[in-house]
Write a protein that holds these residues in place. Structure first.
Motif, PDB file in Angstrom:
ATOM      1  N   ASP A 163       0.479  -0.233  14.005  1.00 53.85           N
ATOM      2  CA  ASP A 163       0.552   1.218  14.171  1.00 53.85           C
ATOM      3  C   ASP A 163       0.903   1.976  12.910  1.00 53.85           C
ATOM      4  O   ASP A 163       0.751   3.201  12.860  1.00 53.85           O
ATOM      5  CB  ASP A 163       1.591   1.570  15.249  1.00 53.85           C
ATOM      6  N   LEU A 164       1.381   1.292  11.871  1.00 53.01           N
ATOM      7  CA  LEU A 164       1.857   1.988  10.680  1.00 53.01           C
ATOM      8  C   LEU A 164       1.564   1.146   9.439  1.00 53.01           C
ATOM      9  O   LEU A 164       1.761  -0.074   9.460  1.00 53.01           O
ATOM     10  CB  LEU A 164       3.362   2.251  10.792  1.00 53.01           C
ATOM     11  N   ALA A 165       1.120   1.812   8.368  1.00 51.76           N
ATOM     12  CA  ALA A 165       0.841   1.097   7.123  1.00 51.76           C
ATOM     13  C   ALA A 165       1.024   2.024   5.941  1.00 51.76           C
ATOM     14  O   ALA A 165       0.694   3.220   5.999  1.00 51.76           O
ATOM     15  CB  ALA A 165      -0.584   0.533   7.126  1.00 51.76           C
ATOM     16  N   LEU A 166       1.570   1.472   4.867  1.00 49.46           N
ATOM     17  CA  LEU A 166       1.701   2.181   3.599  1.00 49.46           C
ATOM     18  C   LEU A 166       1.020   1.339   2.529  1.00 49.46           C
ATOM     19  O   LEU A 166       1.327   0.150   2.383  1.00 49.46           O
ATOM     20  CB  LEU A 166       3.174   2.402   3.240  1.00 49.46           C
ATOM     21  N   SER A 167       0.105   1.942   1.780  1.00 52.60           N
ATOM     22  CA  SER A 167      -0.695   1.187   0.808  1.00 52.60           C
ATOM     23  C   SER A 167      -0.743   1.891  -0.536  1.00 52.60           C
ATOM     24  O   SER A 167      -0.691   3.131  -0.612  1.00 52.60           O
ATOM     25  CB  SER A 167      -2.129   1.013   1.325  1.00 52.60           C
ATOM     26  N   LEU A 168      -0.856   1.082  -1.587  1.00 50.46           N
ATOM     27  CA  LEU A 168      -1.167   1.583  -2.926  1.00 50.46           C
ATOM     28  C   LEU A 168      -2.682   1.663  -3.057  1.00 50.46           C
ATOM     29  O   LEU A 168      -3.402   0.759  -2.615  1.00 50.46           O
ATOM     30  CB  LEU A 168      -0.607   0.653  -3.998  1.00 50.46           C
ATOM     31  N   THR A 169      -3.182   2.737  -3.654  1.00 51.82           N
ATOM     32  CA  THR A 169      -4.625   2.899  -3.805  1.00 51.82           C
ATOM     33  C   THR A 169      -4.987   3.151  -5.265  1.00 51.82           C
ATOM     34  O   THR A 169      -4.185   3.663  -6.049  1.00 51.82           O
ATOM     35  CB  THR A 169      -5.158   4.071  -2.959  1.00 51.82           C
TER      36      THR A 169
ATOM     37  N   PRO B 299     -10.604   7.945 -13.161  1.00 54.65           N
ATOM     38  CA  PRO B 299      -9.840   7.065 -12.276  1.00 54.65           C
ATOM     39  C   PRO B 299      -8.792   7.833 -11.493  1.00 54.65           C
ATOM     40  O   PRO B 299      -8.408   8.961 -11.852  1.00 54.65           O
ATOM     41  CB  PRO B 299      -9.176   6.087 -13.252  1.00 54.65           C
ATOM     42  N   ASN B 300      -8.312   7.216 -10.422  1.00 53.27           N
ATOM     43  CA  ASN B 300      -7.221   7.790  -9.642  1.00 53.27           C
ATOM     44  C   ASN B 300      -6.312   6.674  -9.130  1.00 53.27           C
ATOM     45  O   ASN B 300      -6.712   5.517  -9.030  1.00 53.27           O
ATOM     46  CB  ASN B 300      -7.743   8.652  -8.484  1.00 53.27           C
ATOM     47  N   ALA B 301      -5.092   7.049  -8.817  1.00 54.90           N
ATOM     48  CA  ALA B 301      -4.118   6.118  -8.248  1.00 54.90           C
ATOM     49  C   ALA B 301      -3.195   6.905  -7.332  1.00 54.90           C
ATOM     50  O   ALA B 301      -2.908   8.086  -7.586  1.00 54.90           O
ATOM     51  CB  ALA B 301      -3.317   5.425  -9.338  1.00 54.90           C
ATOM     52  N   GLY B 302      -2.720   6.263  -6.256  1.00 56.24           N
ATOM     53  CA  GLY B 302      -1.863   6.991  -5.338  1.00 56.24           C
ATOM     54  C   GLY B 302      -1.342   6.149  -4.199  1.00 56.24           C
ATOM     55  O   GLY B 302      -1.315   4.910  -4.269  1.00 56.24           O
ATOM     56  N   LEU B 303      -0.944   6.830  -3.128  1.00 57.41           N
ATOM     57  CA  LEU B 303      -0.385   6.224  -1.927  1.00 57.41           C
ATOM     58  C   LEU B 303      -1.138   6.724  -0.703  1.00 57.41           C
ATOM     59  O   LEU B 303      -1.545   7.895  -0.647  1.00 57.41           O
ATOM     60  CB  LEU B 303       1.093   6.581  -1.773  1.00 57.41           C
ATOM     61  N   ARG B 304      -1.295   5.825   0.287  1.00 57.06           N
ATOM     62  CA  ARG B 304      -1.908   6.220   1.567  1.00 57.06           C
ATOM     63  C   ARG B 304      -1.004   5.754   2.704  1.00 57.06           C
ATOM     64  O   ARG B 304      -0.571   4.592   2.739  1.00 57.06           O
ATOM     65  CB  ARG B 304      -3.296   5.604   1.726  1.00 57.06           C
ATOM     66  N   LEU B 305      -0.739   6.652   3.621  1.00 55.15           N
ATOM     67  CA  LEU B 305       0.060   6.357   4.808  1.00 55.15           C
ATOM     68  C   LEU B 305      -0.817   6.477   6.040  1.00 55.15           C
ATOM     69  O   LEU B 305      -1.450   7.514   6.257  1.00 55.15           O
ATOM     70  CB  LEU B 305       1.240   7.320   4.914  1.00 55.15           C
ATOM     71  N   ARG B 306      -0.865   5.391   6.835  1.00 53.24           N
ATOM     72  CA  ARG B 306      -1.624   5.402   8.090  1.00 53.24           C
ATOM     73  C   ARG B 306      -0.677   5.308   9.272  1.00 53.24           C
ATOM     74  O   ARG B 306       0.227   4.464   9.299  1.00 53.24           O
ATOM     75  CB  ARG B 306      -2.604   4.224   8.145  1.00 53.24           C
ATOM     76  N   ALA B 307      -0.870   6.195  10.238  1.00 53.42           N
ATOM     77  CA  ALA B 307      -0.149   6.141  11.508  1.00 53.42           C
ATOM     78  C   ALA B 307      -1.192   6.036  12.611  1.00 53.42           C
ATOM     79  O   ALA B 307      -1.982   6.967  12.811  1.00 53.42           O
ATOM     80  CB  ALA B 307       0.719   7.375  11.701  1.00 53.42           C
TER      81      ALA B 307
END
Length: 203
Positions: free
Chosen positions: A66-72, A98-106
């Motif tokens: 149900d929940l995930a935090l990832s580096l992108t 280029p790009n870099a960041g964070l993604r949060l999935r609920a």
């Protein structure tokens, strides 16, 4: 376009509720369409039609059903066409970087924050022909819905990016605001492997 995107999100959100979510290290390709504006030093605005393509990789930091935090991280390309173009004078632009960041999935919804560094080129053709090149840092926010079909997922999202076109290298009297809004269709392949498992597989 935004109404269509919202309708697709609601439709697929219900029909894909029973699909299996496979996470882990993933690779994604996305195709986008939207608009951009640059506010000139005199207060007028230049509007652009935008077509975009992006490749992105994702490494999970924390992940559950149900929940995930990832580096992108990835690479984005934008093709811009000035909406005021005429037969006598036209302007086009391209941006890549280029790009870099964070993604949060609920559950199946996600939000992402990314920092982009774009190399931009503007081409003016007609009575006044010239080429302008500059570096454009952008802060990008994105939100959308992920529809899983086991290892392959489809997502619909909407992004907004903001930055300042620098006066150095452009001939402008001051830095001016840039922003874009893009609707995306994305395809993601998930390996199901954690970052360390993925490294073991590679080496």
């Amino acid at each position: 376009m935004r109404a269509l995107l919202l309708s697709l999100i609601l439709l697929f959100g219900f029909t894909a509720s029973a699909s299996e979510m496979v996470g882990g290290v993933s690779a994604e390709v996305g195709f986008g369409s939207g608009g951009a504006t640059i506010k000139n030093p005199d207060g007028t605005k230049a509007g652009y039609k935008v077509l975009s393509v992006e490749g992105r990789g994702s490494l999970p930091v924390f992940e559950s059903e149900d929940l995930a935090l990832s580096l992108t991280g990835g690479l984005r390309y934008l093709d811009l066409d000035n909406t005021a173009n005429t037969g006598d004078q036209s302007e086009m632009a391209s941006m890549i970087g280029p790009n870099a960041g964070l993604r949060l999935r609920a559950f199946k919804f996600f939000v992402a924050y990314e920092y982009n560094v774009m190399l931009a080129r503007h081409y003016s053709v007609g009575l006044n022909s010239k080429t302008t090149q500059y570096s454009l840092p952008l802060m990008n926010l994105e939100a959308g819905l992920l529809i899983p079909f086991k290892q392959l997922s489809v997502s619909f999202s909407y992004s907004q990016a903001k930055g300042n076109v620098p006066k150095s290298g452009t001939g402008l009297s001051k830095d001016v605001p840039y922003n874009d809004q893009i609707c995306w269709l994305q395809f993601t392949y998930s390996t199901g492997a954690s970052f360390f498992t993925f490294l073991d597989y590679l080496f």
